[in-house]
Design a protein around this motif. Structure first.
Motif, mmCIF file in Angstrom:
data_model
loop_
_atom_site.group_PDB
_atom_site.id
_atom_site.type_symbol
_atom_site.label_atom_id
_atom_site.label_comp_id
_atom_site.label_asym_id
_atom_site.label_seq_id
_atom_site.Cartn_x
_atom_site.Cartn_y
_atom_site.Cartn_z
ATOM 1 N N GLU A 171 33.742 43.128 40.589
ATOM 2 C CA GLU A 171 33.944 41.916 39.791
ATOM 3 C C GLU A 171 32.862 41.748 38.728
ATOM 4 O O GLU A 171 33.144 41.277 37.631
ATOM 5 N N ASP A 175 33.572 40.647 35.013
ATOM 6 C CA ASP A 175 33.194 39.324 34.515
ATOM 7 C C ASP A 175 31.847 39.304 33.799
ATOM 8 O O ASP A 175 31.552 38.354 33.091
ATOM 9 N N ARG A 425 40.267 42.765 47.600
ATOM 10 C CA ARG A 425 40.481 41.368 47.991
ATOM 11 C C ARG A 425 41.445 41.281 49.169
ATOM 12 O O ARG A 425 41.258 40.490 50.082
ATOM 13 N N LEU B 58 34.034 36.466 28.112
ATOM 14 C CA LEU B 58 34.841 36.796 29.278
ATOM 15 C C LEU B 58 35.430 35.533 29.900
ATOM 16 O O LEU B 58 34.705 34.571 30.146
ATOM 17 N N VAL B 96 41.933 42.296 31.405
ATOM 18 C CA VAL B 96 40.644 41.612 31.405
ATOM 19 C C VAL B 96 39.943 41.661 30.047
ATOM 20 O O VAL B 96 38.769 41.383 29.939
ATOM 21 N N PHE B 432 35.436 32.031 35.109
ATOM 22 C CA PHE B 432 35.290 33.478 35.280
ATOM 23 C C PHE B 432 36.671 34.041 35.553
ATOM 24 O O PHE B 432 37.505 33.344 36.141
ATOM 25 N N THR B 433 36.898 35.280 35.175
ATOM 26 C CA THR B 433 38.236 35.827 35.457
ATOM 27 C C THR B 433 38.447 35.938 36.964
ATOM 28 O O THR B 433 39.559 35.855 37.449
ATOM 29 N N SER B 434 37.345 36.092 37.699
ATOM 30 C CA SER B 434 37.523 36.251 39.139
ATOM 31 C C SER B 434 37.918 34.936 39.818
ATOM 32 O O SER B 434 38.294 34.937 40.977
ATOM 33 N N ARG B 435 37.850 33.825 39.093
ATOM 34 C CA ARG B 435 38.339 32.568 39.677
ATOM 35 C C ARG B 435 39.864 32.525 39.694
ATOM 36 O O ARG B 435 40.464 31.734 40.406
ATOM 37 N N ARG B 439 45.014 37.026 38.032
ATOM 38 C CA ARG B 439 44.374 37.488 36.801
ATOM 39 C C ARG B 439 45.287 38.358 35.945
ATOM 40 O O ARG B 439 45.263 38.271 34.727
#
Lengths: 455, 631
Positions: A171, A175, A425, B58, B96, B432-435, B439
Motif C-alpha cells: 500500500e 499511496d 487483503r 494520490l 491508481v 488515501f486510495t487504501s481507504r 479502489r
C-alpha cells in the motif's frame, strides 16, 4: 430475502442418539443434492433415506433427510433438515461438507431472525429473537475466548502480522509512491507468502486431529452375534448401558458413549452382531453396524472364545484387513476353546488379546492397545500445544491459503501492486475472522508507525 | 469593495468561508438557482492555499476529477493556473493513477474569485460571521461582527482553520486563522454553547524562502510530464510552459540541531494540545520518531510564476525563528537563503462529524451544513469535495428533494463522507486510495462515467457531456467485443511477445487474452491486430486497456460491493433509541447512540458494532415497521 445459504446444528451440541443439521436458503436443495445424491428428486416435506458422502467420495453417515420448500418452512426459505447419528464427528463433517458446497455457517440466531423477517414468527416474538441472538453470541464469544487462551489465536495473529506488514509495504508503494522510502520487494513478498502458506497448511492439517481430540476417537465393537460385545461395552463404560442377554441378536441399534483413556476422549460404539438377520429390523441394525465399523478409527472385533470358532468368523475378521483393528477373544472366564496363536496365524495378525468382560481380565491391555494405536504423534502435539482448528476456522484459513496461492500466481505473471493488494487483503480478512481483528483499521496505523511519511 | 452588496440582506443560502469548500458550495448553490452569499474575512483569501501550492496528488487527484464530474470548479481552475503537471503512479496500474499539479497560488485565487464574481445570483461580502441565528431548531441566518443580521434559509459553515485558530512559532503564540489573518472566535464559542462538541486539531506549515537567494544548482531538478493530463473532463489540452521544482535533503547536522532544541518545539514542550496528522509530520517529529533516518527529502516548490516565494515542502516546523534560520542554512542549496515567512503550527477547533449526517447537514440544527476542515479533514481537495456536496444538498433541501449521498462504491467523495459520519476522527482526515475498498472501481479516468448522470440531473453539467460519455463507453464496449473475437495467429502472437521480450507461444491467441496480460500494452498489440487499428481516441484506448487488464478484479469488486450496498438500503429512523435495547452489546449501544447511523450499512462500518448487533437491529427495525403498519 435472497440471502446467502446458511447451515448449523439444529439440536443441542454434544453426544446424542440423533442430531439434526439444518440448511436454509436459496441453495439449500442444491447443497443437499451435492452431498447426498439420490435417484428421486426431493418432494417437499417427505423423508428420504440417503447416504452422505464428502467431496472425496467417502461415506460420512447414512441419514434421514427432508426438504421443506419455501414458504412452508421455519425460516420461510428452502430448508433441508438432515437427521444424522448424534456424533459431533459426523455433525461437523456434514456441516463442513455443506460449507464446501457454498453454505455459510449460520451466525447466532440467524434461523430465527430469518423466520421473523420472512413473517413466520409474529411481532410479539421479536424481542425474544433479539435476546436469542444476543445470548447465543455471548456463548460463542466465551467459546472463542477459550480459544484465545490456547495457542491458535496467537499463531494466526503472527500470520496476520506478517500479512499486514506485506500489505502495508504494498500500500505504501501505491499511496506514498512520491515519498523517499523503501519500496516493497517482490522476492520478499513471495518468501513471506510461502512461509505463511506452510503455516496455514499446518494449521489446517491440525483440524482432523483436533476434531478427534474434541469429539473423540471412534472405536467400534463388532463381530459375530452373541460374542459379548455389549458386555465389553458395559465394562469399558463402567456401567450397564447396553442390554445384555444370552439371546443372540439382542443389540439392534448402535449404542454410543464417551470414555476416556489416557486423557483422550473415545467414542465407543456397540453394534449389532453380524449374522443372517432374522428380522427386518435386525437386518437394518446389522448393516448400520457394518457401516459404523467402516467409518470408525479403530475396530475391536470380538470373538466368543468359549466355543469352537466357525469358519465364517475368520472370514468376517479377514475383511478387516487394511483397517486398524484388534481381535479380542472374549469369555476367558469360561475357559478358552480358541488358541490365540492359531488366530494370529490364520489372520496374519499379532493384534489378538484374550479378555473377560465378566471379570475385567485383560482390559488394561485392551485399553493400552487402543491408546497406543489411536493416539498419533500429531494428536499428542496438539494436545500439548492446545492448538487445533475447527471447521469454521479451517475454512477461513483455507480462504487465506487460496488467496496467497492466487497472489503468487499474480506475481508470476507480473500483476501490479493494486492487484496483489486485493489478495493480501483477502488473506488478512480471512485470518481476521479467527482473531476478530480488522486489518483495514490497522493498516494506516501500521504504515505511519513504520514509515516516515509526509512532506 | 464595489462588488459587495449590503442592500440585500436575505439569501437562500449563506456560505460562511471562502476557502475551497466555501467556493464550491457557493458556486453549485447559485448554479442550482438559489441566491447565495459568501461571507469571507478577506476577499484576498478566496480559494487561498495557506499550505502547499499544489492541487491533486494520490487519492486527492481522484477527488478533483470527481468534483469536476459533479460540475465543480476546482479542476477547471487548476487546469488554467497550474504551472507543473504530473500523473503520479504513472508507472503503476491505471487504477491508481492520480493527477497532481503545482499551482500558481495567486492566479488560482484570481481565477476562482472571477468565477464567483461572474456567477449570477452570487454575492460576496467581507465580514466576520460571529454567530448563527436559530429558531425552533431551524437555521434562520447569521450575524456578523458589524452587528448585522443576514437572513439565510440554509447556512453552510466552511470555516477552515479559523475557529479559535492559534499559531505557534517556538514559544510565541499568535491568535489567528492563518499567517497575518484574524481568527474567528465568536462563532465557535456560540456553537459550543448551543451544544455542539468541539475539539482541537493541529497542522503545520514550512518556511517560505526568497527565490533568488537559493542556489538551485546544488539541488536536483524535478520535471513535469511532457504531456500534461488535465484535471477537468472539459479541458482538452494544457499547453502552458511548465516550471521546474527542485529536491534537496536534510542531513545529520540539522537533525542534531533539532534534537538539541527539541524542548523549544511547542509540539514537545506541551504547548500544543491539538492532534496533528501522522501522515504530515513536522521536521522535528520526523527527526524524533525516525531517528535512524539519515536524511529527509525537501521539495522546493515555486508558489507561482511571478512569485518570488519558494515553498519548502517537507520542512513543516513550529520551532522558534532562530532555529529555523540555522536549520535552513544547513540545507544544501539554501545556505544563503532568506526566509520570507517562518513556518508555524496552527491549532484550531473542529466539530467532530458524528454531529452531521451524510448530507453534511447538522443533526442539531436543521438547514445548517458543515463542510471542510470544520469536520476534521485536511486538504484543499477534501474540503472542496465536501463543499460541493453541501452546496448540492442545501439546494436540494430548499427544493424539498431527497439529499444526495454517494456510496462507497461510487466515489471517493462517498468514502470520505461515509468515513466522517461513521468513524472517530483522531487526526486531520486525509484521503488515501487504501481507504477505498473498491479502489479499482473508483478511478480518475472514469469519474465522469460514475458521476455525470447526477450533475446532469441537478443541472450542474450539460446533458451533451453525459451523452458523450455514454457514446464513448459504447465505442469501448464494441472494441472489447471485437478483441474478444479477433484471433492472432501464432506468428502474430510471437511478434507481439518478441517486442516485450516475453516467452513465445505454441498457438494463436485471442487479442483480448493477450491484452489482459499485464505486460502487453495496447499500443504494441494494436500494430499486429489482423483487422487493423482500433478506431478509438487515446482516452477510449486507455479505458479499453483497463477493462481488459482488470476485468476479473473489477467484476469481483462489483460483486462484493453489491452485497454491501444492500445494507445501505436499510434505513434506520433517526429517533431510534439504542440505549434501552439490552440485547445489543454495550459498546454498540454507545457507539450507535452517538453516531446515530442513518442506515444499517453505516452501522456495520462503526468500530465496536458486531455482526450480532446488526442482526438484532435488523429484527427490531422490522418490528418497528410492522408496528407502524398495524397502527
Amino acid at each position: 430475502m435472497g440471502e446467502n445459504t446458511i447451515v448449523a446444528l439444529g439440536t443441542p451440541p454434544g453426544e446424542s442418539a440423533i442430531a439434526v443439521v439444518r440448511i436454509s436458503g436459496d441453495d439449500a436443495v442444491g447443497i443437499a443434492d451435492g452431498m447426498m445424491a439420490g435417484a428421486k428428486s426431493w418432494e417437499s416435506h417427505q423423508f428420504y433415506k440417503r447416504i452422505i458422502r464428502d467431496h472425496n467420495g467417502e461415506v460420512v453417515d447414512d441419514v434421514l433427510a427432508v426438504v421443506m420448500r419455501e414458504p412452508n418452512s421455519y425460516t420461510g426459505e428452502d430448508i433441508v433438515e438432515i437427521s444424522c447419528h448424534g456424533s459431533m464427528n459426523i455433525v461437523s463433517a456434514i456441516i463442513e461438507e455443506s460449507m464446501w458446497l457454498g453454505a455459510e455457517l449460520a451466525p447466532p440466531g440467524e434461523f430465527t431472525k430469518r423466520a421473523f423477517l420472512n413473517g413466520k414468527i409474529d411481532l410479539a416474538q421479536a424481542e425474544a429473537v433479539a435476546d436469542l441472538i444476543s445470548s447465543e453470541t455471548k456463548l460463542q464469544r466465551s467459546v472463542a475466548l477459550e480459544h484465545l487462551r490456547g495457542g491458535l489465536s496467537k499463531k494466526v495473529r503472527k500470520i496476520e502480522e506478517k500479512l499486514l506488514q506485506q500489505l502495508s509495504l504494498v500500500e505504501v508503494s501505491i499511496d506514498f509512491s512520491t515519498e523517499d522510502i523503501e519500496m516493497f520487494s517482490i522476492s520478499e513478498l513471495v518468501e513471506t507468502s510461502v512461509w505463511i502458506r506452510k503455516k496455514l497448511e499446518g494449521l489446517i492439517a491440525s483440524k482432523k486431529a483436533g476434531a478427534k481430540l474434541r469429539n473423540g476417537i471412534r472405536i467400534t465393537l463388532t463381530g459375530p452375534r452373541n460374542a459379548g460385545k455389549s458386555s465389553i461395552y458395559n465394562t469399558l463404560l463402567g456401567e450397564e448401558r447396553a442390554i445384555v442377554s444370552h439371546i443372540p441378536g439382542t443389540t439392534r441399534d448402535i449404542l454410543r458413549e464417551r470414555i476416556h483413556i489416557g486423557g483422550f476422549t473415545y467414542y465407543l460404539e456397540d453394534t449389532a452382531g453380524i449374522a443372517e438377520a432374522e428380522s427386518e429390523i435386525e437386518a437394518i441394525g446389522i448393516s448400520a453396524g457394518i457401516e459404523a465399523a467402516e467409518a470408525a478409527d479403530m475396530v475391536v472385533f470380538v470373538i466368543d472364545g468359549s466355543v469352537e470358532p466357525e469358519e465364517k468368523v475368520y472370514k468376517l475378521a479377514g475383511k478387516l484387513k487394511g483397517k486398524r483393528h484388534l481381535i479380542a477373544i472374549n469369555k476367558m472366564d469360561l475357559g478358552l476353546k480358541i488358541d490365540k496363536k492359531e488366530v494370529e496365524e490364520r489372520l496374519g495378525a499379532d493384534s489378538v488379546i484374550e479378555i473377560s468382560a465378566l471379570t475385567s481380565d485383560g482390559f488394561d491391555e485392551l485399553k493400552k492397545w487402543i491408546y497406543t494405536n489411536t493416539v498419533t504423534a500429531e494428536m499428542g502435539k496438539i494436545s500439548r500445544e492446545r492448538i487445533a482448528v475447527n471447521s469454521r476456522q479451517a475454512m477461513a484459513l483455507h480462504r487465506a491459503l487460496e488467496a496467497l496461492n492466487k497472489m503468487e500466481k499474480d506475481i508470476s505473471v507480473g500483476q501490479p501492486a493494486e492487484i496483489l493488494s486485493i489478495e493480501l487483503r483477502e488473506a488478512a480478512a480471512a485470518c481476521g475472522e479467527i482473531t476478530g481483528r480488522s486489518v483495514e483499521e490497522d493498516l494506516l496505523g501500521h504504515i505511519f508507525s513504520r514509515f516516515c511519511i509526509g512532506k | 469593495m464595489d462588488n459587495t452588496n449590503y442592500a440585500i440582506k436575505e439569501y437562500d443560502i449563506v456560505v460562511v468561508g471562502g476557502g475551497h469548500a466555501g467556493c464550491e458550495a457557493a458556486l453549485v448553490a447559485s448554479r442550482m438557482g438559489f441566491s447565495t452569499l459568501v461571507a469571507t474575512l478577506t476577499i484576498n483569501d478566496i480559494a487561498g492555499m495557506p499550505c502547499n501550492p499544489a492541487i491533486g496528488g494520490l487519492a486527492k487527484g481522484q477527488l478533483v476529477r470527481e468534483i469536476d464530474a459533479l460540475g465543480g470548479e476546482m479542476g477547471k481552475a487548476i487546469d488554467e493556473t497550474g504551472i507543473q503537471f504530473k500523473m503520479l503512479n504513472g508507472s503503476k496500474g491505471p487504477a491508481v493513477w492520480s493527477p497532481r499539479a503545482q499551482a500558481d497560488k495567486k492566479a488560482y485565487h484570481e481565477r476562482m474569485l472571477k468565477a464567483l464574481k461572474e456567477q449570477e445570483g452570487l454575492d460576496i461580502i467581507e465580514a466576520e460571521v460571529t454567530g448563527i441565528i436559530v429558531e425552533d431548531g431551524w437555521i434562520k441566518g447569521v450575524e456578523t461582527n458589524g452587528e448585522e443580521k443576514i437572513k439565510g434559509k440554509r447556512v453552510i459553515l466552511a470555516l477552515g482553520t479559523f475557529p479559535n485558530g492559534l499559531m505557534h512559532i517556538g514559544e510565541k503564540k499568535i491568535p489567528g486563522g492563518r499567517r497575518g489573518e484574524p481568527t474567528a472566535r465568536g462563532l465557535s464559542d456560540q456553537l459550543n454553547r448551543m451544544g455542539f462538541e468541539r475539539r482541537r486539531l493541529k497542522t503545520g506549515t514550512p518556511p517560505r524562502l526568497k527565490r533568488d537567494t537559493i542556489d538551485f544548482s546544488k539541488c536536483e531538478p524535478q520535471f513535469g510530464d511532457t504531456n500534461p493530463s488535465p484535471f477537468s473532463f472539459q479541458t482538452t489540452k494544457i499547453d502552458r510552459e511548465q516550471i521546474l521544482c527542485y529536491v534537496t535533503y536534510t542531513n545529520k547536522e540539522i537533525h542534531e540541531l533539532i534534537t538539541n532544541n527539541i524542548d523549544r518545539a511547542p509540539l514537545y514542550s506541551g504547548q500544543i494540545s491539538g492532534i496533528g496528522p501522522r501522515y504530515c509530520p513536522s521536521i522535528e517529529d520526523k527527526v524524533v520518531r525516525f531517528s535512524g533516518k539519515d536524511r529527509h527529502q525537501i521539495f522546493l516548490e515555486p508558489e507561482g510564476l511571478e512569485s518570488d516565494e519558494i515553498y519548502v515542502n517537507g520542512l513543516a516546523t513550529s520551532l522558534p525563528v532562530d532555529i529555523q534560520e540555522e536549520m535552513v542554512a544547513l540545507i544544501p542549496g539554501l545556505e544563503d537563503a532568506t526566509i520570507l515567512k517562518y513556518g508555524y503550527a496552527i491549532e484550531y477547533d473542529f466539530f467532530p462529524p458524528y454531529q452531521i449526517n451524510s448530507s453534511l447537514e447538522s443533526k442539531r440544527v436543521k438547514g445548517l451544513y458543515f463542510a471542510g476542515q470544520v469536520n476534521g479533514t485536511s486538504g484543499y481537495e477534501e474540503a472542496a469535495a465536501q463543499g460541493i456536496m453541501a452546496g448540492i444538498n442545501a439546494s436540494l433541501g430548499l427544493r424539498g428533494d431527497p439529499s444526495f449521498v454517494l456510496k462507497r462504491n461510487q466515489a471517493y467523495i462517498g468514502v470520505l463522507i461515509d468515513d466522517l459520519v461513521t468513524k472517530e476522527i483522531d487526526e486531520p482526515y486525509r484521503m488515501f486510495t487504501s481507504r477505498a475498498e473498491y479502489r479499482l472501481l473508483l478511478r480518475q479516468d472514469n469519474a465522469d462515467e460514475r458521476l455525470l448522470k447526477y450533475s446532469v440531473r441537478y443541472g450542474l453539467s450539460k446533458k451533451e457531456q453525459w451523452e458523450k460519455a455514454i457514446k464513448r463507453r459504447k465505442r469501448v464496449i464494441k472494441a472489447c467485443l471485437r478483441l474478444s473475437e479477433e484471433k492472432l495467429s501464432k506468428d502474430l502472437c510471437n511478434k507481439v511477445l518478441k517486442e516485450i521480450a516475453g516467452r513465445q507461444v505454441e498457438e494463436g491467441k485471442k487479442a483480448w487474452e493477450l491484452l489482459a496480460r499485464p505486460e502487453i500494452e495496447l499500443g504494441i498489440l494494436e500494430k499486429y491486430l489482423p483487422n487493423g487499428h482500433l478506431k478509438l481516441n487515446e482516452r477510449e484506448k486507455r479505458s479499453l486497456e483497463i477493462r481488459a487488464k482488470y476485468n476479473g478484479y473489477i467484476k469481483r469488486q462489483r460483486k462484493t460491493a453489491e452485497r454491501f450496498v444492500k445494507m445501505d438500503m436499510i434505513k434506520i429512523p433517526q429517533d431510534f433509541s439504542y440505549m434501552n435495547i439490552g440485547s445489543l452489546s454495550i459498546e454498540a449501544r454507545e457507539k450507535m447512540e452517538k453516531f446515530k447511523p442513518e442506515t444499517l450499512g453505516q452501522a456495520s462500518r462503526m468500530a465496536g458494532v458486531r455482526a450480532a448487533d446488526l442482526s438484532i437491529l435488523m429484527v427490531l427495525l422490522e418490528k418497528g415497521k410492522k408496528t407502524a403498519v398495524n397502527r
